[in-house]
Scaffold this motif. Structure first.
Motif, PDB file in Angstrom:
ATOM      1  N   LEU A   1      69.012  65.633  22.317  1.00 31.46           N
ATOM      2  CA  LEU A   1      68.738  65.614  23.758  1.00 31.46           C
ATOM      3  C   LEU A   1      67.445  66.359  24.065  1.00 31.46           C
ATOM      4  N   VAL A   2      67.261  67.535  23.433  1.00 30.02           N
ATOM      5  CA  VAL A   2      66.032  68.318  23.633  1.00 30.02           C
ATOM      6  C   VAL A   2      64.821  67.535  23.138  1.00 30.02           C
ATOM      7  N   LEU A   3      64.970  66.889  21.964  1.00 32.88           N
ATOM      8  CA  LEU A   3      63.888  66.071  21.426  1.00 32.88           C
ATOM      9  C   LEU A   3      63.520  64.951  22.388  1.00 32.88           C
ATOM     10  N   ASN A   4      64.526  64.275  22.919  1.00 34.50           N
ATOM     11  CA  ASN A   4      64.284  63.158  23.826  1.00 34.50           C
ATOM     12  C   ASN A   4      63.578  63.607  25.099  1.00 34.50           C
TER      13      ASN A   4
ATOM     14  N   SER B   1      65.768  57.765  20.415  1.00 31.81           N
ATOM     15  CA  SER B   1      66.578  58.954  20.710  1.00 31.81           C
ATOM     16  C   SER B   1      67.268  58.847  22.062  1.00 31.81           C
ATOM     17  N   SER B   2      66.906  57.836  22.862  1.00 34.56           N
ATOM     18  CA  SER B   2      67.597  57.589  24.137  1.00 34.56           C
ATOM     19  C   SER B   2      68.925  56.884  23.935  1.00 34.56           C
ATOM     20  N   ASP B   3      69.100  56.259  22.772  1.00 28.55           N
ATOM     21  CA  ASP B   3      70.338  55.530  22.469  1.00 28.55           C
ATOM     22  C   ASP B   3      71.457  56.529  22.204  1.00 28.55           C
TER      23      ASP B   3
ATOM     24  N   PHE C   1      70.829  55.538  16.621  1.00 27.74           N
ATOM     25  CA  PHE C   1      69.795  55.762  15.612  1.00 27.74           C
ATOM     26  C   PHE C   1      69.873  57.142  14.964  1.00 27.74           C
ATOM     27  N   PHE C   2      70.095  58.190  15.777  1.00 23.02           N
ATOM     28  CA  PHE C   2      69.988  59.537  15.218  1.00 23.02           C
ATOM     29  C   PHE C   2      71.118  59.878  14.249  1.00 23.02           C
ATOM     30  N   LEU C   3      72.137  59.017  14.161  1.00 23.47           N
ATOM     31  CA  LEU C   3      73.190  59.213  13.172  1.00 23.47           C
ATOM     32  C   LEU C   3      72.996  58.345  11.935  1.00 23.47           C
ATOM     33  N   LEU C   4      72.040  57.420  11.972  1.00 20.85           N
ATOM     34  CA  LEU C   4      71.898  56.449  10.884  1.00 20.85           C
ATOM     35  C   LEU C   4      71.541  57.045   9.525  1.00 20.85           C
ATOM     36  N   PRO C   5      70.679  58.061   9.424  1.00 13.31           N
ATOM     37  CA  PRO C   5      70.342  58.568   8.088  1.00 13.31           C
ATOM     38  C   PRO C   5      71.559  58.990   7.280  1.00 13.31           C
ATOM     39  N   ARG C   6      72.595  59.446   7.963  1.00  7.63           N
ATOM     40  CA  ARG C   6      73.790  59.858   7.239  1.00  7.63           C
ATOM     41  C   ARG C   6      74.549  58.658   6.689  1.00  7.63           C
ATOM     42  N   PHE C   7      74.216  57.484   7.171  1.00  8.18           N
ATOM     43  CA  PHE C   7      74.838  56.256   6.670  1.00  8.18           C
ATOM     44  C   PHE C   7      73.910  55.509   5.725  1.00  8.18           C
ATOM     45  N   GLY C   8      72.792  56.109   5.353  1.00 10.43           N
ATOM     46  CA  GLY C   8      71.838  55.355   4.548  1.00 10.43           C
ATOM     47  C   GLY C   8      71.184  54.262   5.366  1.00 10.43           C
ATOM     48  N   PHE C   9      70.923  54.537   6.672  1.00 11.01           N
ATOM     49  CA  PHE C   9      70.257  53.597   7.581  1.00 11.01           C
ATOM     50  C   PHE C   9      71.068  52.328   7.824  1.00 11.01           C
TER      51      PHE C   9
ATOM     52  N   ARG D   1      81.881  69.169  20.843  1.00  7.47           N
ATOM     53  CA  ARG D   1      81.244  69.805  21.998  1.00  7.47           C
ATOM     54  C   ARG D   1      80.346  68.852  22.772  1.00  7.47           C
ATOM     55  N   TYR D   2      79.901  67.782  22.125  1.00 11.05           N
ATOM     56  CA  TYR D   2      78.958  66.864  22.760  1.00 11.05           C
ATOM     57  C   TYR D   2      79.638  65.612  23.323  1.00 11.05           C
ATOM     58  N   PHE D   3      80.964  65.601  23.333  1.00 11.49           N
ATOM     59  CA  PHE D   3      81.724  64.518  23.951  1.00 11.49           C
ATOM     60  C   PHE D   3      82.258  64.971  25.304  1.00 11.49           C
TER      61      PHE D   3
END
Length: 466
Positions: free
Chosen positions: A16-19, A75-77, A91-99, A137-139
């Motif tokens: 959120l801060v990044l966005n 990062s808006s998604d 998108f910001f969760l994809l690297p943990r899934f191998g994209f 905490r973010y839900f």
């Protein structure tokens, strides 16, 4: 049936801060890019600096600026989609899934939960070794509860993943003990679904439930409605099937109850005789614990509503081909003796199979059965013609629903209920001949609609062959 999909918003504080930071930086970067490009161009024209290094620097600035814009948009998604098939991640969760943005529930190996003083971490582990973590905490509390229930219902249940039960108890402010206050999984399941279905006193079956003396095992819930549900089940040969369930409320009129049961038994008999590659086969009808069931073929593929949702309106060429296939299937149904009226034609009930052909599923027999027993209308009202609303569907009722489905394929929008649909009003470039066909199919008076599905199929075939 409501569409089986849950949309949850989830975005961590760092993202959120990044966005927010990117949306502050981008205008400044844009001004700097414009100013520096102008100054350097002026310097090149004035021969103060060389063209080569300057153009390279400006190009690098443009690439960097474009990368920042892309990162801001991605990062808006903040949407996490959960369906009966699997989970789709931002998108910001994809690297943990191998994209990989989507994973199937069949790939889910286990679920973990680590409690914290405030909230906890819900972890999904997949068969390829990848995992994703959700920080509670973010839900929003309601969204988190929806996610846990969705994983519970579609992902395998807490019999397979006990951490789900721990997560629900902890996040609800409870701790599981061996004392009298301990809630069993079944009790928690019933509490949740009683809230969802309390108005009808109907609670769907839970995963692992066995029917027909163990011949059928419920795998997961696919969709649900006020008095009915659709399940994925397996038989003793491990074959996947679909089971449609309907329950008549106890307060229903006894005469209507008998009439509706007789109607469903008769219709199930007719449906079991159908044999067409574009129809999901109906294998059996049975009653167990006062619940009525239709056992049907499982057709693997994507329903047309989901296809349009993911890809947008369908091309005119594809609409003609798909329309031809649907009309051919309706012709087969309507030419039976007696004619079979589907009563629930819509994009939700048409599957695009892996071989790119269509199959119609979910006959409206059980819906009509419930409607008769409860004196209510069950179905997608935007696709129902006037005569069906009055309880008198005919083969031309399917033509009306078919026209509404074509409207949806062409525009990506549901039609207005009880109206003549004209896709050209929503999308002006729709060819006149296609628009005229939809208008004719959705006429409110039956006599103004085409005479038969066979005629529509022939028309569409002639357009396809042009």
């Amino acid at each position: 049936m409501s569409e089986a999909e849950v949309n949850i918003r989830y975005r961590t504080y760092p993202v959120l801060v990044l966005n927010r930071s990117l949306y502050v930086i981008l205008p400044l970067m844009g001004v700097f890019l414009f100013w520096s490009s102008f100054v350097m161009t002026f310097a090149v024209v004035s021969s103060f600096i060389q063209y080569g290094p300057t153009s390279l620097f400006i190009m690098m600035e443009i690439i960097f600026f474009a990368a920042l814009i892309s990162l801001a948009l991605l990062s808006s998604d903040d949407s996490v989609f959960l369906t009966r098939e699997g989970i789709s991640l931002p998108f910001f969760l994809l690297p943990r899934f191998g994209f990989r943005s989507e994973r199937q529930w069949t790939d889910l190996m286990t679920v973990g939960f680590r409690a914290r003083e405030k909230g906890g971490l819900l972890k999904l582990y997949f068969k390829d070794g990848k995992k994703v973590e959700f920080d509670s905490r973010y839900f929003k509390p309601k969204d988190l509860e929806q996610m846990i229930v969705a994983i519970d219902v579609w992902g395998g249940g807490s019999d397979s993943f006990p951490a789900l039960l721990e997560a629900r108890a902890h996040l609800a402010g409870h701790t599981l003990t061996d004392g009298k206050d301990k809630h069993s999984y079944t009790e928690m399941w019933e509490e949740e679904l009683s809230v969802r279905f309390g108005a009808t006193n109907f609670i769907p079956l839970e995963p692992g439930h066995k029917l027909q003396e163990g011949l059928l095992t419920l795998e997961r819930q696919m969709a649900f409605g006020g008095l009915s549900a659709i399940y994925l089940v397996k038989d003793t040969d491990n074959k996947t099937l679909v089971l449609k369930e309907a329950v008549i409320p106890k307060e229903a009129d006894e005469e209507l109850r008998k009439q509706s049961i007789h109607m469903l038994e008769r219709e199930a008999h007719y449906l079991s005789r159908l044999n067409h590659p574009g129809l999901a086969r109906v294998y059996d009808y049975f009653v167990e614990d006062e619940r009525h069931y239709l056992l049907m073929e499982y057709v693997k593929g994507t329903d047309l509503r989901r296809f349009v949702k993911e890809n947008g309106p369908v091309s005119y060429k594809e609409t003609i081909e798909w329309g031809r296939q649907i009309a051919e299937i309706l012709s087969y149904l309507h030419e039976q003796e007696p004619p079979v009226v589907h009563r629930d034609i819509s994009a939700d009930n048409i599957i695009l199979k892996e071989d790119e052909t269509l199959s119609i599923i979910d006959f409206g027999a059980a819906n009509s059965f419930l409607g008769t027993a409860t004196c209510t209308l069950i179905g997608k009202q935007a696709y129902i013609p006037p005569e069906q609303l009055r309880g008198k569907p005919t083969v031309k009722s399917d033509l009306y629903s078919f026209g509404c489905t074509l409207f949806f394929l062409l525009t990506g929008k549901d039609p207005e209920p009880i109206s003549v649909s004209s896709p050209a009003i929503v999308k002006p470039d729709v060819p006149k001949y296609l628009n005229d066909l939809v208008v004719s199919l959705t006429q409110l008076e039956q006599e103004k609609r085409p005479s038969a599905a066979r005629d529509v199929a022939n028309t569409l075939s002639s357009w396809r062959d042009k």
